[in-house]
Design a protein around this motif. Structure first.
Motif, PDB file in Angstrom:
ATOM      1  N   SER A  73     -11.505  11.070  13.716  1.00  0.00           N
ATOM      2  CA  SER A  73     -10.892  11.925  14.805  1.00  0.00           C
ATOM      3  C   SER A  73     -10.067  12.909  14.286  1.00  0.00           C
ATOM      4  N   ALA A  74      -8.975  12.370  13.473  1.00  0.00           N
ATOM      5  CA  ALA A  74      -7.943  13.177  13.217  1.00  0.00           C
ATOM      6  C   ALA A  74      -8.384  14.149  12.033  1.00  0.00           C
ATOM      7  N   ARG A  75      -9.390  13.976  11.328  1.00  0.00           N
ATOM      8  CA  ARG A  75      -9.854  14.662  10.153  1.00  0.00           C
ATOM      9  C   ARG A  75     -10.409  15.749  10.837  1.00  0.00           C
ATOM     10  N   ALA A  76     -11.368  15.579  11.902  1.00  0.00           N
ATOM     11  CA  ALA A  76     -12.285  16.707  12.686  1.00  0.00           C
ATOM     12  C   ALA A  76     -11.072  17.467  13.530  1.00  0.00           C
ATOM     13  N   PHE A  77     -10.082  17.136  13.867  1.00  0.00           N
ATOM     14  CA  PHE A  77      -9.298  17.969  14.614  1.00  0.00           C
ATOM     15  C   PHE A  77      -8.338  18.740  13.455  1.00  0.00           C
ATOM     16  N   GLY A  78      -8.067  18.080  12.425  1.00  0.00           N
ATOM     17  CA  GLY A  78      -7.503  18.933  11.312  1.00  0.00           C
ATOM     18  C   GLY A  78      -8.552  20.177  10.979  1.00  0.00           C
ATOM     19  N   LEU A  79      -9.704  20.048  11.090  1.00  0.00           N
ATOM     20  CA  LEU A  79     -10.572  21.103  10.697  1.00  0.00           C
ATOM     21  C   LEU A  79     -10.504  22.251  11.653  1.00  0.00           C
ATOM     22  N   VAL A  80     -10.549  21.825  12.756  1.00  0.00           N
ATOM     23  CA  VAL A  80     -10.375  22.613  14.089  1.00  0.00           C
ATOM     24  C   VAL A  80      -9.263  23.530  14.013  1.00  0.00           C
ATOM     25  N   ALA A  81      -7.989  22.594  13.663  1.00  0.00           N
ATOM     26  CA  ALA A  81      -6.666  23.219  13.724  1.00  0.00           C
ATOM     27  C   ALA A  81      -6.490  24.536  12.464  1.00  0.00           C
ATOM     28  N   GLU A  82      -7.336  23.925  11.371  1.00  0.00           N
ATOM     29  CA  GLU A  82      -7.163  24.864  10.303  1.00  0.00           C
ATOM     30  C   GLU A  82      -7.888  26.235  10.858  1.00  0.00           C
ATOM     31  N   GLU A  83      -8.970  25.977  11.441  1.00  0.00           N
ATOM     32  CA  GLU A  83      -9.979  27.170  11.613  1.00  0.00           C
ATOM     33  C   GLU A  83      -9.346  28.017  12.586  1.00  0.00           C
ATOM     34  N   VAL A  84      -8.509  27.383  13.523  1.00  0.00           N
ATOM     35  CA  VAL A  84      -7.595  28.362  14.560  1.00  0.00           C
ATOM     36  C   VAL A  84      -6.576  29.215  13.976  1.00  0.00           C
ATOM     37  N   ALA A  85      -5.700  28.318  13.117  1.00  0.00           N
ATOM     38  CA  ALA A  85      -4.646  29.076  12.450  1.00  0.00           C
ATOM     39  C   ALA A  85      -5.199  29.868  11.535  1.00  0.00           C
ATOM     40  N   ALA A  86      -6.143  30.052  10.929  1.00  0.00           N
ATOM     41  CA  ALA A  86      -6.751  30.881   9.979  1.00  0.00           C
ATOM     42  C   ALA A  86      -7.005  32.169  10.608  1.00  0.00           C
ATOM     43  N   HIS A  87      -7.382  32.247  11.943  1.00  0.00           N
ATOM     44  CA  HIS A  87      -8.133  33.389  12.618  1.00  0.00           C
ATOM     45  C   HIS A  87      -7.383  33.894  13.709  1.00  0.00           C
ATOM     46  N   ALA A  88      -6.367  33.071  14.141  1.00  0.00           N
ATOM     47  CA  ALA A  88      -5.747  33.791  15.299  1.00  0.00           C
ATOM     48  C   ALA A  88      -4.198  33.749  15.232  1.00  0.00           C
ATOM     49  N   ARG A  89      -3.375  34.735  14.924  1.00  0.00           N
ATOM     50  CA  ARG A  89      -1.955  34.928  14.964  1.00  0.00           C
ATOM     51  C   ARG A  89      -1.268  35.892  15.838  1.00  0.00           C
ATOM     52  N   PRO A  90      -0.404  34.913  16.921  1.00  0.00           N
ATOM     53  CA  PRO A  90       0.027  33.576  16.837  1.00  0.00           C
ATOM     54  C   PRO A  90      -1.350  32.850  17.360  1.00  0.00           C
ATOM     55  N   HIS A  91      -1.527  31.683  17.010  1.00  0.00           N
ATOM     56  CA  HIS A  91      -2.695  30.899  17.380  1.00  0.00           C
ATOM     57  C   HIS A  91      -2.654  30.326  18.751  1.00  0.00           C
ATOM     58  N   PRO A  92      -3.706  30.083  19.418  1.00  0.00           N
ATOM     59  CA  PRO A  92      -3.303  29.710  20.794  1.00  0.00           C
ATOM     60  C   PRO A  92      -3.434  28.379  20.784  1.00  0.00           C
ATOM     61  N   PRO A  93      -2.585  27.490  21.550  1.00  0.00           N
ATOM     62  CA  PRO A  93      -2.482  26.130  21.777  1.00  0.00           C
ATOM     63  C   PRO A  93      -3.926  25.428  21.597  1.00  0.00           C
ATOM     64  N   ILE A  94      -3.797  24.012  21.041  1.00  0.00           N
ATOM     65  CA  ILE A  94      -4.903  23.449  20.729  1.00  0.00           C
ATOM     66  C   ILE A  94      -4.872  22.044  21.275  1.00  0.00           C
ATOM     67  N   LEU A  95      -5.751  21.558  22.186  1.00  0.00           N
ATOM     68  CA  LEU A  95      -5.413  20.188  23.036  1.00  0.00           C
ATOM     69  C   LEU A  95      -6.727  19.603  22.623  1.00  0.00           C
ATOM     70  N   PRO A  96      -6.471  18.268  21.852  1.00  0.00           N
ATOM     71  CA  PRO A  96      -7.428  17.333  21.535  1.00  0.00           C
ATOM     72  C   PRO A  96      -7.763  16.544  22.521  1.00  0.00           C
ATOM     73  N   VAL A  97      -9.127  16.134  22.864  1.00  0.00           N
ATOM     74  CA  VAL A  97      -9.517  15.269  23.765  1.00  0.00           C
ATOM     75  C   VAL A  97     -10.315  14.133  23.162  1.00  0.00           C
ATOM     76  N   LEU A  98     -10.373  13.024  23.396  1.00  0.00           N
ATOM     77  CA  LEU A  98     -11.018  11.855  23.154  1.00  0.00           C
ATOM     78  C   LEU A  98     -12.236  11.886  24.198  1.00  0.00           C
ATOM     79  N   SER A  99     -13.163  12.075  23.796  1.00  0.00           N
ATOM     80  CA  SER A  99     -14.390  11.966  24.621  1.00  0.00           C
ATOM     81  C   SER A  99     -15.442  10.704  24.380  1.00  0.00           C
ATOM     82  N   MET A 100     -15.956  10.441  25.756  1.00  0.00           N
ATOM     83  CA  MET A 100     -16.835   9.499  25.737  1.00  0.00           C
ATOM     84  C   MET A 100     -16.157   8.242  25.215  1.00  0.00           C
ATOM     85  N   LEU A 101     -14.883   7.561  25.803  1.00  0.00           N
ATOM     86  CA  LEU A 101     -14.213   6.891  25.271  1.00  0.00           C
ATOM     87  C   LEU A 101     -14.875   5.496  25.968  1.00  0.00           C
ATOM     88  N   ASP A 102     -15.313   4.342  25.160  1.00  0.00           N
ATOM     89  CA  ASP A 102     -15.665   3.142  25.487  1.00  0.00           C
ATOM     90  C   ASP A 102     -14.756   2.175  25.265  1.00  0.00           C
TER      91      ASP A 102
END
Length: 243
Positions: A152-181
């Motif tokens: 999860s943390a690695r996947a979130f890191g990929l998204v955070a890098e993508e957001v930071a690379a293409h939007a300045r200032p970049h929008p807030p990012i909210l991670p959500v654990l989905s389908m939690l059992d």
């Protein structure tokens, strides 16, 4: 007006279900004029809202400026909630955006739609590329559903890098654990590691969205997963208000 992008680099994490239910919360709970903009060629958002594609209306015509977006928007059975649907034509969206050479095409379209809508929820395709880059430039907030796993943390890191690379200032990012059992050790470990992240529980009621073709709040408003969507939406509204 605010644009909320629901984005994941991986399919099968409940992205479209989350987008449709958040759009329902915006319209039904916050009573905001809301547009759910489906940019995923699978067209799942429209399906979950009970709408089938119309073959003569090509979604890619909006991007190429051949058609006014308002002419493709469809009303749903939910008050205050409209849909800008996807179809097979946007499978080539990456190539189309690159050929246009307009880095803020989606942002410009969103700004125009914002004259009519208070909230625009974008169901993004699960890819990294020009489409995701343009969505990041348009978004005021990026919601990232993540599977409960050590990755999860690695996947979130990929998204955070993508957001930071293409939007300045970049929008807030909210991670959500989905389908939690919480019956699964792996999920419990992921929850313990990311206690500050919102979580959406795995629930049959959420799966029923695809059977009933309705957001869960419309048919099971007291279900735990419906309350989780509502709680997440409240957090989103607070985050937008604090910007």
């Amino acid at each position: 007006m605010a644009v909320i992008a629901v984005y994941s680099v991986k399919g099968g994490v409940g992205k479209t279900t989350l987008a449709a239910n958040l759009a329902w919360c915006s319209a039904a709970i916050s009573c905001r004029k809301t547009l759910l903009w489906d940019l995923d060629a699978a067209g799942g958002a429209g399906f979950l809202l009970g709408l089938d594609p119309k073959p003569k209306r090509r979604a890619d015509a909006v991007i190429s400026a051949e058609k006014d977006p308002a002419k493709l928007i469809r009303k749903t059975a939910v008050g205050n909630l409209d849909l800008l649907p996807a179809d097979e034509s946007i499978r080539a969206l990456e190539v189309q955006l690159l050929s246009l050479g307009k880095r803020k095409r989606i942002a410009k379209l969103a700004a125009g739609l914002g004259k009519t809508y208070d909230r625009i929820v974008i169901d993004c395709p699960p890819i990294l590329g020009e489409t995701s880059a343009q969505v990041m430039r348009a978004a005021d907030l990026v919601i990232v559903p993540l599977p409960p796993s050590p990755l999860s943390a690695r996947a979130f890191g990929l998204v955070a890098e993508e957001v930071a690379a293409h939007a300045r200032p970049h929008p807030p990012i909210l991670p959500v654990l989905s389908m939690l059992d919480m019956r699964k050790t792996l999920h419990k470990d992921a929850r313990e590691e990311h206690r500050g992240w919102p979580a959406i529980p795995y629930a049959s009621a959420a799966e029923q969205c695809a059977v009933r073709r309705q957001p869960v709040g419309a048919f099971a408003p007291n279900a735990p997963v419906a309350r989780a969507y509502s709680k997440l939406w409240t957090a989103i509204e607070r985050k937008l208000a604090s910007k």
